[in-house]
Design an enzyme around this catalytic site. Sequence first.
Site, PDB file in Angstrom:
ATOM      1  N   GLY A 216       0.837  -1.207   0.000  1.00 31.44           N
ATOM      2  CA  GLY A 216       0.000   0.000   0.000  1.00 31.44           C
ATOM      3  C   GLY A 216       0.864   1.246   0.000  1.00 31.44           C
ATOM      4  O   GLY A 216       2.067   1.172  -0.254  1.00 31.44           O
ATOM      5  N   ASN A 217       0.273   2.379   0.269  1.00 29.32           N
ATOM      6  CA  ASN A 217       1.048   3.621   0.394  1.00 29.32           C
ATOM      7  C   ASN A 217       0.387   4.522   1.427  1.00 29.32           C
ATOM      8  O   ASN A 217      -0.666   4.202   1.961  1.00 29.32           O
ATOM      9  CB  ASN A 217       1.204   4.306  -0.964  1.00 29.32           C
ATOM     10  CG  ASN A 217      -0.136   4.702  -1.552  1.00 29.32           C
ATOM     11  OD1 ASN A 217      -0.846   5.524  -1.002  1.00 29.32           O
ATOM     12  ND2 ASN A 217      -0.493   4.084  -2.685  1.00 29.32           N
TER      13      ASN A 217
END
Length: 407
Positions: A216-217
């Site tokens: 993810g980020n």
Amino acid sequence: MSDSSTYTLKDKHILLGICGSIAAYKAAFLTRLLVRSGASVRIIMTNSATAFIAPLTLSTLSKNPVLTDFVDQKGNTWNNHVELGLWADVFLIAPATANTLAKMANGLCDNLMTATYLSARCPVYAAPAMDLDMWQHPTTRKNIQTLTENDVQIISVESGELASGLEGEGRMAEPEHILDLLQKKNSADHRSLTGRRVLITAGPTYEPIDPVRFIGNRSSGKMGLALAEEAAHQGASVTLVKGPTSLDTEHPNIRTIAVDTAHEMYKACLEHFPDCDAAILSAAVADYTPQETATQKIKKSNGEMTLSLKKTRDILKTLGQNKENRILVGFALETEHEEAHAQKKLLEKNLDFIVLNSLNDAGAGFQHDTNKITILDKDNKTKRFELKKKTDVARDIIRELSAYFND
Ligand code: CTP
């Protein structure tokens, strides 16, 4: 569940000025009505108003600290009247006493409220409240005349029993009447995206490695949510394709489609883009996703582990290839050669304009409530903006978008 009638002042910044009149008690009802109708309310009181109603009542109802002086009581915060004046979409003074109206008519600014009045660029409304004879005094009449000439909108007083025991004109308009007037005025205001359909992407994407892990980020989705709300506020019907974020909106003109992965976001965008007049892709989409997603949790082993990744589809680029006469806006988050990289994306993805934020600017990018942007457009124009709250940045971007429709 919200219905649109409860949101008629949604996201309006209303600065409420309260003066020292017995009618100040009605300001509590007024504040509650404004907050219920979706407005953000900040309150300035004159010192004499605090004798009629406790600031605590109003700060509780408005969910914001009440301001009375240029410097707060602890002496360590400067209440900036210029900032307050610029923040407000509407400055409503209710109740407005003969004294404050006289100061406003003559440009006196010896307190926070009157100084803010001189700084405000937004429409100003005043709901006078005073005794019958004060209201009819030639000096008051002259001041009201001056204020009307200076574009202050005077909300008619009502007639009835006054606090002095006299009967006649001078009562402050009832809070419901004031709210009604502001709502009518607001809906009559020109909304720059009325009738337009806008697709917006927001937040991160999560690319699953196995049932418990993902790539993810750090995107919070704040910028995309602020864009969706501002576009809806400007009259657009918004389709918000939102990656995993805890943020949400209840705006009645926003339809939210929740997705997890870049591929799901791609499919949702391709499905809805043909029905839209414009799209703003602000999501932080993963550029790579695991080649395979394990169906069971991957167990650790002694050696190193290598994860094989494949490229995701570039949603923005795909929309750019199919945009026809739609307006397409992208984002670029860069760390070096910022404007050159953004310019390249603008051309490669066939955009109308691109919003650049640089991680080198303090307060810009992921996880902050603020952002500092530069807009580069296809005609080679560049606009650089100051560091601002994301809600204010959203206004700048939506204003830029609206100009394409209103040219
Ligand atoms: N974007 C997209 N689909 C992707 C990747 C990005 O729609 N698979 C969009 C983003 O929403 C943003 C813009 O493309 O509007 C720029 O994304 P960014 O990651 O900064 O640029 P990339 O083109 O992916 O290039 P790089 O990562 O090399 O900087």
